[in-house]
Design an enzyme around this catalytic site. Structure first.
Site, PDB file in Angstrom:
ATOM      1  N   GLU A 280      -0.692  -1.039   6.462  1.00 51.33           N
ATOM      2  CA  GLU A 280      -1.845  -1.870   6.111  1.00 51.33           C
ATOM      3  C   GLU A 280      -2.095  -1.849   4.609  1.00 51.33           C
ATOM      4  OE1 GLU A 280      -3.486  -4.373   6.355  1.00 51.33           O
ATOM      5  OE2 GLU A 280      -5.049  -4.113   7.860  1.00 51.33           O
TER       6      GLU A 280
ATOM      7  N   HIS B 234      -2.544  -3.984  16.029  1.00 53.49           N
ATOM      8  CA  HIS B 234      -2.886  -2.800  16.819  1.00 53.49           C
ATOM      9  C   HIS B 234      -4.236  -2.963  17.519  1.00 53.49           C
ATOM     10  CE1 HIS B 234      -6.047  -1.387  14.112  1.00 53.49           C
ATOM     11  NE2 HIS B 234      -5.243  -1.713  13.104  1.00 53.49           N
TER      12      HIS B 234
END
Length: 198
Positions: A79, A9
């Site tokens: 994550e 990202h």
């Protein structure tokens, strides 16, 4: 042969400040949005048969801005859960734990939303992702994964047959694009940390 493309990202306020950002759902900055668009330009000549994305906002926004709006949410791409270190920088953690190193020392438990996980647990999650995408690649389909820095580093280690902590060897910038594939049917890295012109 089919290829596995990884996209981290774009920048967030927390990544810019080097704060450990696990499950906290922060958005992209304007720079992060530009980075995501640049990653899309880098991939503009590629067609993906399957795209999977972490359900966290920063990854979903990156996928859309990179021209991959139909990405399917994959919870195992979230994550690393940093537990009690969520939101802290390495320097802050080392004030109470001198010499701390995530890949060696792990994390401490946090609150109910951030219980924390060790690198082996992240490895188990990415192994499930790879078990899902390997048959697609074997069928000749190109696959893209849009997720986060540490989880993609662990995934790369597992792709290459390394222990999960081998992810420490693969630094990955925001909106970095990487290519994993095969040589003589063996998993290899074909390109790492490529970036568009943001």
């Amino acid at each position: 042969m089919a290829q596995l493309t990884l996209i981290r990202h774009g920048e967030t306020e927390w990544s810019r400040a080097h704060r450990h950002t696990g499950r906290t759902d922060v958005p992209l900055t304007e720079t992060g949005e530009e980075q995501a668009r640049a990653a899309g330009k880098l991939l503009s000549d590629r067609q993906f048969d399957h795209v999977f994305v972490s359900p966290l906002r920063r990854a979903r926004e990156t996928a859309v801005l990179a021209g991959l709006p139909d990405a399917v949410a994959e919870p195992d791409l979230m994550e690393w859960d940093y537990g009690g270190y969520e939101g802290l920088t390495t320097a802050q953690i080392r004030e109470t734990r001198p010499g701390w190193y995530l890949w060696r020392d792990g994390v401490i438990p946090g609150d109910a939303e951030h219980p924390g996980e060790q690198v082996e647990s992240v490895g188990s999650r990415v192994d499930r992702v790879l078990a899902r995408v390997r048959p697609l690649l074997a069928a000749g389909d190109d696959v893209a994964l849009v997720a986060h820095g540490h989880v993609l580093r662990v995934l790369t280690a597992r792709w290459l047959g390394l222990d999960p902590a081998g992810g420490r060897l693969f630094w990955l910038a925001t909106a970095g694009v990487c290519f994993l594939g095969f040589e003589h049917e063996q998993p290899v890295m074909k390109g790492w940390n490529q970036r568009g012109g943001a």
